[in-house]
Write a protein that holds these residues in place. Structure first.
Motif, PDB file in Angstrom:
ATOM      1  N   LEU A 332       8.470 -16.678  48.654  1.00 40.03           N
ATOM      2  CA  LEU A 332       8.075 -16.079  47.415  1.00 40.03           C
ATOM      3  C   LEU A 332       7.852 -16.757  46.290  1.00 40.03           C
ATOM      4  O   LEU A 332       8.941 -17.559  45.699  1.00 40.03           O
ATOM      5  N   VAL A 333       7.041 -16.883  45.414  1.00 35.73           N
ATOM      6  CA  VAL A 333       6.617 -17.682  44.476  1.00 35.73           C
ATOM      7  C   VAL A 333       6.988 -16.796  43.163  1.00 35.73           C
ATOM      8  O   VAL A 333       6.602 -15.946  43.160  1.00 35.73           O
ATOM      9  N   LEU A 334       7.882 -17.379  42.463  1.00 37.04           N
ATOM     10  CA  LEU A 334       8.438 -16.822  41.360  1.00 37.04           C
ATOM     11  C   LEU A 334       7.099 -16.363  40.430  1.00 37.04           C
ATOM     12  O   LEU A 334       6.337 -17.033  40.373  1.00 37.04           O
ATOM     13  N   PRO A 335       7.128 -15.202  39.950  1.00 36.70           N
ATOM     14  CA  PRO A 335       5.752 -14.516  38.996  1.00 36.70           C
ATOM     15  C   PRO A 335       5.808 -15.351  37.691  1.00 36.70           C
ATOM     16  O   PRO A 335       6.838 -15.882  37.217  1.00 36.70           O
ATOM     17  N   ALA A 336       4.692 -15.613  37.363  1.00 36.41           N
ATOM     18  CA  ALA A 336       4.389 -16.568  36.280  1.00 36.41           C
ATOM     19  C   ALA A 336       4.106 -15.932  34.819  1.00 36.41           C
ATOM     20  O   ALA A 336       4.347 -16.339  33.880  1.00 36.41           O
ATOM     21  N   SER A 337       4.284 -14.486  35.058  1.00 34.27           N
ATOM     22  CA  SER A 337       4.060 -13.553  33.963  1.00 34.27           C
ATOM     23  C   SER A 337       5.416 -12.682  33.803  1.00 34.27           C
ATOM     24  O   SER A 337       6.126 -12.325  34.731  1.00 34.27           O
ATOM     25  N   PRO A 338       5.845 -12.732  32.457  1.00 35.19           N
ATOM     26  CA  PRO A 338       7.176 -12.034  32.367  1.00 35.19           C
ATOM     27  C   PRO A 338       7.132 -10.485  32.607  1.00 35.19           C
ATOM     28  O   PRO A 338       6.102 -10.015  32.656  1.00 35.19           O
ATOM     29  N   GLY A 339       8.443  -9.984  32.935  1.00 36.31           N
ATOM     30  CA  GLY A 339       8.175  -8.544  32.845  1.00 36.31           C
ATOM     31  C   GLY A 339       8.814  -8.325  34.283  1.00 36.31           C
ATOM     32  O   GLY A 339       9.358  -9.025  34.852  1.00 36.31           O
ATOM     33  N   LEU A 340       8.610  -6.938  34.722  1.00 45.41           N
ATOM     34  CA  LEU A 340       9.134  -6.510  35.828  1.00 45.41           C
ATOM     35  C   LEU A 340       8.145  -6.361  37.133  1.00 45.41           C
ATOM     36  O   LEU A 340       7.149  -6.449  36.842  1.00 45.41           O
ATOM     37  N   HIS A 341       8.734  -7.009  38.133  1.00 42.99           N
ATOM     38  CA  HIS A 341       7.762  -7.391  39.317  1.00 42.99           C
ATOM     39  C   HIS A 341       8.496  -6.626  40.565  1.00 42.99           C
ATOM     40  O   HIS A 341       9.765  -7.029  40.785  1.00 42.99           O
ATOM     41  N   MET A 342       7.908  -5.581  41.441  1.00 39.21           N
ATOM     42  CA  MET A 342       8.400  -5.343  42.587  1.00 39.21           C
ATOM     43  C   MET A 342       7.494  -6.116  43.711  1.00 39.21           C
ATOM     44  O   MET A 342       6.295  -5.911  43.627  1.00 39.21           O
ATOM     45  N   LEU A 343       8.067  -6.912  44.720  1.00 39.08           N
ATOM     46  CA  LEU A 343       7.163  -7.621  45.370  1.00 39.08           C
ATOM     47  C   LEU A 343       7.819  -7.355  47.037  1.00 39.08           C
ATOM     48  O   LEU A 343       9.148  -7.251  47.164  1.00 39.08           O
ATOM     49  N   THR A 344       7.061  -7.112  47.959  1.00 39.59           N
ATOM     50  CA  THR A 344       7.385  -6.690  49.195  1.00 39.59           C
ATOM     51  C   THR A 344       6.865  -7.975  50.084  1.00 39.59           C
ATOM     52  O   THR A 344       5.542  -8.107  50.197  1.00 39.59           O
ATOM     53  N   ILE A 345       7.690  -8.981  50.840  1.00 38.08           N
ATOM     54  CA  ILE A 345       7.139 -10.024  51.242  1.00 38.08           C
ATOM     55  C   ILE A 345       7.453  -9.933  52.797  1.00 38.08           C
ATOM     56  O   ILE A 345       8.333  -9.721  53.353  1.00 38.08           O
ATOM     57  N   PRO A 346       6.212 -10.183  53.605  1.00 34.61           N
ATOM     58  CA  PRO A 346       6.312  -9.982  55.032  1.00 34.61           C
ATOM     59  C   PRO A 346       7.068 -11.247  55.661  1.00 34.61           C
ATOM     60  O   PRO A 346       6.963 -12.323  54.949  1.00 34.61           O
ATOM     61  N   THR A 347       7.276 -11.155  56.623  1.00 34.78           N
ATOM     62  CA  THR A 347       8.122 -12.352  57.462  1.00 34.78           C
ATOM     63  C   THR A 347       7.363 -12.540  58.888  1.00 34.78           C
ATOM     64  O   THR A 347       6.934 -11.623  59.340  1.00 34.78           O
ATOM     65  N   TRP A 348       7.849 -13.798  59.341  1.00 36.05           N
ATOM     66  CA  TRP A 348       7.602 -14.163  61.010  1.00 36.05           C
ATOM     67  C   TRP A 348       8.731 -14.975  61.190  1.00 36.05           C
ATOM     68  O   TRP A 348       9.527 -15.379  60.472  1.00 36.05           O
ATOM     69  N   ARG A 349       9.123 -15.123  62.551  1.00 38.02           N
ATOM     70  CA  ARG A 349       9.705 -15.971  63.355  1.00 38.02           C
ATOM     71  C   ARG A 349       9.223 -16.704  64.442  1.00 38.02           C
ATOM     72  O   ARG A 349       8.157 -16.267  65.163  1.00 38.02           O
ATOM     73  N   PRO A 350       9.454 -17.757  64.572  1.00 40.56           N
ATOM     74  CA  PRO A 350       9.134 -18.693  65.738  1.00 40.56           C
ATOM     75  C   PRO A 350       9.594 -18.128  67.209  1.00 40.56           C
ATOM     76  O   PRO A 350      10.464 -17.552  67.218  1.00 40.56           O
ATOM     77  N   VAL A 351       8.624 -18.258  68.148  1.00 34.46           N
ATOM     78  CA  VAL A 351       9.059 -17.666  69.626  1.00 34.46           C
ATOM     79  C   VAL A 351       8.559 -18.602  70.628  1.00 34.46           C
ATOM     80  O   VAL A 351       7.635 -19.577  70.348  1.00 34.46           O
ATOM     81  N   GLU A 352       9.385 -18.603  71.631  1.00 40.06           N
ATOM     82  CA  GLU A 352       9.018 -19.214  72.889  1.00 40.06           C
ATOM     83  C   GLU A 352       8.336 -18.460  73.842  1.00 40.06           C
ATOM     84  O   GLU A 352       8.637 -17.182  74.119  1.00 40.06           O
ATOM     85  N   LEU A 353       7.597 -19.266  74.828  1.00 41.06           N
ATOM     86  CA  LEU A 353       6.681 -18.483  75.814  1.00 41.06           C
ATOM     87  C   LEU A 353       7.785 -18.249  76.993  1.00 41.06           C
ATOM     88  O   LEU A 353       8.666 -18.972  77.203  1.00 41.06           O
ATOM     89  N   GLY A 354       7.542 -17.297  77.673  1.00 43.15           N
ATOM     90  CA  GLY A 354       8.387 -16.840  78.852  1.00 43.15           C
ATOM     91  C   GLY A 354       9.425 -15.825  78.754  1.00 43.15           C
ATOM     92  O   GLY A 354       9.866 -15.570  77.471  1.00 43.15           O
TER      93      GLY A 354
END
Length: 472
Positions: A332-354
């Motif tokens: 998450l990049v911190l917002p550059a503008s002051p005030g209130l910010h509601m942010l929903t950040i999607p995530t991922w994880r590494p996987v192995e085959l098999g």
């Protein structure tokens, strides 16, 4: 009122000293020829009407209205001018809490007990020959004066507005109109100036009092420096495979950014069980954190925009056998503008085959992890021009919701209106958006390619350039 005149004529109706005073005034009026004005009269503080009016106030005009418990209790609170003894400081400090308050103490301290004096200007709107009936008495105006000298008139002076109307429910449906005007003598200029001086002195003392409470020991930033406060909260995490989630996060400061020595740039939330909300399993953390950073502006000749701090985080799960699994990575990049910010950040994880990797993850826990969590974006140790992630397999997981309150402090905000253009340029330099860094990188690459084309064109022979131009 005519009702009071008829009542206090009889000596048997006089019970209080005020009633006897009214009787004497009525007898004097009759000797002098009677009342000249039979329609308009007043009720003051200690009249019986005032007691009933303040005790039986209604919210609506319904005859079947039942007062609530609070209305009944508050009706007993009479804001009257009382003779109170001054409380000494020693007794005040020794009796901070009254363990057994009396009924009078509760009445006086339940509300802001500013003493008030009230006068009702009434109108007897009965038919001619039937004056003195209580059902025809109507309140035309209410005037209140509190202990602070504030005068309240309700309803207000008419001025340019139309007259007030009172409709009577009778056989003839009579309509009465009346106006309220301010007939006070205009204040003299000397008195008005003296009053303004008193107000200025009062406001000046109050300002000094507030300054003494707040103080002036504020740490100011240096010119060209930006201080960034972030009061953040990790609200929730939703959409993950396993239960009992917790979040580990840390902040990365780019070049020209610093933080105080006492500032912790990492943290771990509590382990939180999930609950079903719709189709997702949601873990509500409500974990607060605070960040403080400083940005120092570099050389004015630098054209590159500043990078803003990045908050890296990873979501993990912990089961009954203390086996943990990585559920997702995000940044998450911190917002550059002051005030209130509601942010929903999607995530991922590494996987192995098999199938073996998934069986290992299910039975004994553990899963592929990032050795350097900054690999979520551009790694901090990467110095090359191109970063290849070919062959790196990932899987989309859930998302994490952040609530961020951002505050900025800089001397650039204190510039006057004459330097507004310069202030804007400073704010532009101090307020670069690192989430737009890819756009700026493309523009910089375009500028470099354009300069190379101009250099190559200048190095060509002039006859070749003129031949190609004539052919075109």
């Amino acid at each position: 009122s005519q009702f009071e005149v008829d009542l206090y004529r009889h000596e048997s109706a006089c019970q209080a000293p005020l009633d006897r005073q009214y009787r004497e005034e009525i007898l004097k009026l009759e000797k002098a020829g009677g009342r000249k004005n039979c329609r308009i009269f007043t009720y003051t503080d200690h009249d019986r009407f005032t007691n009933l009016e303040e005790h039986c106030q209604k919210v609506t005009d319904s005859d079947h209205e039942v007062p609530s418990y609070l209305a009944e209790r508050m009706a007993n609170v009479r804001r009257r001018r009382q003779d109170r003894r001054p409380i000494e400081a020693s007794s005040l400090k020794s009796k901070i809490i009254t363990w057994e308050p009396s009924e009078e103490f509760i009445k006086n301290n339940h509300v802001i007990n500013t003493p008030v004096q009230t006068m009702y200007i009434m109108g007897d709107l009965g038919p001619y020959g039937k004056l003195g009936l209580r059902q025809y008495e109507h309140v035309l105006c209410t005037i209140k004066v509190d202990g602070n000298g504030v005068i309240t008139v309700k309803p207000d002076f008419n001025g340019t507005k139309g007259a007030y109307r009172i409709e009577l429910d009778g056989e003839k449906r009579e309509v009465w109109k009346y106006t309220i005007e301010n007939a006070s003598v205009q204040v003299q200029p000397e008195e008005e100036e003296r009053e303004q001086r008193v107000f200025r002195d009062l406001y000046g003392r109050h300002k000094e009092y507030l300054s003494g409470l707040v103080g002036s020991e504020f740490e100011m930033t240096l010119p060209g420096t930006l201080r960034l406060f972030v009061n953040g909260e990790i609200v929730s995490a939703q959409g993950y495979e396993y239960d009992n989630l917790y979040v580990h996060f840390f902040l990365e400061l780019p070049n020209r950014w610093s933080s105080p020595a006492f500032q912790q740039l990492s943290g771990v939330t509590q382990t939180c069980a999930t609950k079903a909300v719709g189709w997702d399993n949601v873990a509500y953390f409500c974990y607060p954190f605070t960040l403080e950073m400083f940005f120092t502006q570099g050389d004015e000749s630098e054209d590159s925009l500043p990078q803003w701090p990045v908050l890296y985080f990873e979501v993990l799960s912990l089961d009954f056998w203390q086996r943990y699994r990585v559920e997702g990575y995000g940044s998450l990049v911190l917002p550059a503008s002051p005030g209130l910010h509601m942010l929903t950040i999607p995530t991922w994880r590494p996987v192995e085959l098999g199938t073996v990797a998934e069986l290992r993850r299910f039975f004994i826990g553990g899963s592929p992890e990032l050795e350097d969590i900054t690999y979520v974006r551009t790694p901090s140790t990467f110095k090359g021009e191109r970063l290849s992630r070919f062959g790196f397999r990932t899987e989309t997981t859930g998302s994490v919701t952040f609530r961020l309150y951002c505050l900025q402090q800089s001397k650039a905000f204190l510039e006057t209106s004459a330097l507004r253009q310069r202030m804007q340029s400073v704010l532009d330099r101090l307020g670069g958006f690192s989430q737009q860094s890819s756009v700026y990188n493309v523009l910089e690459a375009f500028q470099r390619a354009r300069r190379r084309m101009q250099e190559a064109r200048e190095s060509l022979p002039q006859d070749l350039i003129s031949t190609s131009a004539s052919a075109v």
